[in-house]
Design a protein around this motif. Structure first.
Motif, PDB file in Angstrom:
ATOM      1  N   VAL A 145      73.853  28.645 100.741  1.00 14.66           N
ATOM      2  CA  VAL A 145      72.916  29.634 100.204  1.00 14.66           C
ATOM      3  C   VAL A 145      73.423  30.028  98.823  1.00 14.66           C
ATOM      4  CG1 VAL A 145      71.898  31.923 100.508  1.00 14.66           C
ATOM      5  CG2 VAL A 145      72.388  30.496 102.524  1.00 14.66           C
ATOM      6  N   LEU A 146      72.643  29.705  97.812  1.00 15.92           N
ATOM      7  CA  LEU A 146      73.022  30.057  96.442  1.00 15.92           C
ATOM      8  C   LEU A 146      72.249  31.299  96.025  1.00 15.92           C
ATOM      9  CD1 LEU A 146      74.325  29.600  93.692  1.00 15.92           C
ATOM     10  CD2 LEU A 146      72.532  27.933  93.177  1.00 15.92           C
ATOM     11  N   LEU A 147      72.973  32.392  95.838  1.00 16.85           N
ATOM     12  CA  LEU A 147      72.360  33.624  95.345  1.00 16.85           C
ATOM     13  C   LEU A 147      72.457  33.574  93.830  1.00 16.85           C
ATOM     14  CD1 LEU A 147      73.761  36.202  97.929  1.00 16.85           C
ATOM     15  CD2 LEU A 147      71.538  35.062  97.915  1.00 16.85           C
ATOM     16  N   ASP A 148      71.339  33.288  93.219  1.00 16.79           N
ATOM     17  CA  ASP A 148      71.330  33.067  91.776  1.00 16.79           C
ATOM     18  C   ASP A 148      71.108  34.378  91.026  1.00 16.79           C
ATOM     19  OD1 ASP A 148      71.219  31.538  89.338  1.00 16.79           O
ATOM     20  OD2 ASP A 148      69.060  31.967  89.354  1.00 16.79           O
ATOM     21  N   ALA A 189      67.833  19.624 100.405  1.00 17.90           N
ATOM     22  CA  ALA A 189      67.879  19.737 101.866  1.00 17.90           C
ATOM     23  C   ALA A 189      69.105  20.522 102.336  1.00 17.90           C
ATOM     24  CB  ALA A 189      67.884  18.343 102.495  1.00 17.90           C
ATOM     25  N   ARG A 190      70.127  20.549 101.520  1.00 17.03           N
ATOM     26  CA  ARG A 190      71.378  21.210 101.931  1.00 17.03           C
ATOM     27  C   ARG A 190      71.575  22.567 101.256  1.00 17.03           C
ATOM     28  NH1 ARG A 190      76.386  20.567 101.417  1.00 17.03           N
ATOM     29  NH2 ARG A 190      76.400  19.309  99.533  1.00 17.03           N
ATOM     30  N   TYR A 191      70.585  22.973 100.449  1.00 18.51           N
ATOM     31  CA  TYR A 191      70.726  24.236  99.701  1.00 18.51           C
ATOM     32  C   TYR A 191      69.514  25.123  99.891  1.00 18.51           C
ATOM     33  CZ  TYR A 191      74.699  22.390  97.119  1.00 18.51           C
ATOM     34  OH  TYR A 191      75.926  21.894  96.790  1.00 18.51           O
ATOM     35  N   LEU A 192      69.767  26.419  99.770  1.00 21.91           N
ATOM     36  CA  LEU A 192      68.695  27.403  99.651  1.00 21.91           C
ATOM     37  C   LEU A 192      69.053  28.250  98.437  1.00 21.91           C
ATOM     38  CD1 LEU A 192      66.222  28.993 100.699  1.00 21.91           C
ATOM     39  CD2 LEU A 192      67.822  30.378 102.034  1.00 21.91           C
ATOM     40  N   ASP A 209      64.368  32.979 107.437  1.00 21.81           N
ATOM     41  CA  ASP A 209      63.252  32.029 107.575  1.00 21.81           C
ATOM     42  C   ASP A 209      63.757  30.597 107.471  1.00 21.81           C
ATOM     43  OD1 ASP A 209      61.512  34.130 107.818  1.00 21.81           O
ATOM     44  OD2 ASP A 209      60.683  33.981 105.784  1.00 21.81           O
ATOM     45  N   ARG A 210      64.660  30.366 106.523  1.00 23.39           N
ATOM     46  CA  ARG A 210      65.195  29.010 106.358  1.00 23.39           C
ATOM     47  C   ARG A 210      65.995  28.579 107.592  1.00 23.39           C
ATOM     48  NH1 ARG A 210      66.373  25.397 102.153  1.00 23.39           N
ATOM     49  NH2 ARG A 210      67.609  23.709 103.038  1.00 23.39           N
ATOM     50  N   LEU A 211      66.768  29.508 108.128  1.00 26.88           N
ATOM     51  CA  LEU A 211      67.580  29.163 109.296  1.00 26.88           C
ATOM     52  C   LEU A 211      66.684  28.866 110.501  1.00 26.88           C
ATOM     53  CD1 LEU A 211      70.596  31.583 108.878  1.00 26.88           C
ATOM     54  CD2 LEU A 211      70.534  29.113 108.505  1.00 26.88           C
ATOM     55  N   VAL A 212      65.623  29.650 110.647  1.00 27.77           N
ATOM     56  CA  VAL A 212      64.685  29.384 111.742  1.00 27.77           C
ATOM     57  C   VAL A 212      64.091  27.988 111.565  1.00 27.77           C
ATOM     58  CG1 VAL A 212      62.438  30.044 112.705  1.00 27.77           C
ATOM     59  CG2 VAL A 212      64.164  31.799 112.249  1.00 27.77           C
ATOM     60  N   ALA A 213      63.745  27.654 110.319  1.00 28.65           N
ATOM     61  CA  ALA A 213      63.113  26.359 110.053  1.00 28.65           C
ATOM     62  C   ALA A 213      64.035  25.183 110.371  1.00 28.65           C
ATOM     63  CB  ALA A 213      62.657  26.299 108.588  1.00 28.65           C
TER      64      ALA A 213
END
Ligand code: TYD
Length: 221
Positions: A145-148, A189-192, A209-213
């Motif tokens: 998870v990249l918090l930009d 695919a490996r990043y949010l 949401d991403r983790l649920v997906a």
């Protein structure tokens, strides 16, 4: 490891835990989101370990002190010390937890080395990535998870005396930010990537949401 490997279970082999790394510039709000994620995982009945780099082990805490609050460290020595911290962290904390079926959330992992030492210090992102992969025995996060955050916004959020890395100037933090984003763009695919200027609750929802997906945590409630 593929999603198929992860979901493969047998009575003798526990399901492996999921490794989630949080990355971002200084002041991105990683700690707040990690705390939210732990509540989410607990609500999903997961066992997990929260850890960080540098640090996360007794040796790591000593390396952290030298790296962040000590005197001068040459750029290559710095890269090697971060890698040494990571090697010990993976061997003694992260891998055992994953193998025991626990999820691991780490505040920073190898992408921090690639961005800060590889790009920020201009040591070469490929070389630093190889060094890190050697240190971890090839272990990669399942999700990063990249918090930009814009560099000036992150700096303004910081409290207290800047550490050795935070004190860097002359485009260092701009190079770090740009490289984090490039890493994420290369492997979506490996990043949010999440805009860290959004309200905290909204960021937490995007992550959930991403983790649920992913389907890693069951039916997706
Ligand atoms: P920390 O206090 O954990 O900062 P933050 O709260 O922003 O995560 O300090 C970690 C610092 O070390 C941060 O400036 C990033 C830097 N760092 C590297 O340069 N390389 C690395 O491999 C890691 C893990 C961290």
């Amino acid at each position: 490891m593929t999603a198929q490997d992860r979901s493969a279970t047998s009575s003798s082999q526990p399901r492996r835990g999921v490794l989630i790394a949080f990355e971002g510039g200084d002041g991105a709000g990683k700690s707040t989101q990690i705390a939210r994620l732990t509540r989410w995982l607990a609500a999903h009945g997961r066992e997990f370990v929260v850890t960080r780099e540098p640090g996360g082990t007794e040796l790591g805490e000593r390396v952290r002190e030298v790296l962040l609050h000590g005197g001068a460290v040459s750029a290559r020595a710095e890269a090697l010390l971060f890698a040494a911290d990571r090697a010990h962290h993976v061997d003694t904390v992260i891998r055992p937890a994953l193998e025991a079926g626990q999820d691991v959330i780490t505040d920073r992992f190898m992408d921090s080395s690639i961005a800060y030492q590889g790009a920020g210090r201009a040591l070469g992102a490929d070389e630093v990535k190889d060094l890190s992969l050697w240190a971890t025995g090839g272990l990669l996060p399942d999700l990063t998870v990249l918090l930009d955050v814009a560099v000036d916004v992150g700096a303004a959020r910081r409290t207290g005396h800047p550490d050795r890395l935070e004190a860097e100037v002359g485009g260092f933090h701009e190079r770090v930010r740009a490289h984090f984003l490039a890493l994420a763009q290369a492997e979506p695919a490996r990043y949010l990537v999440v805009d860290a200027s959004l309200p905290s609750a909204q960021i937490g929802q995007v992550i959930a949401d991403r983790l649920v997906a992913t389907g890693w945590f069951g039916s997706g409630t």
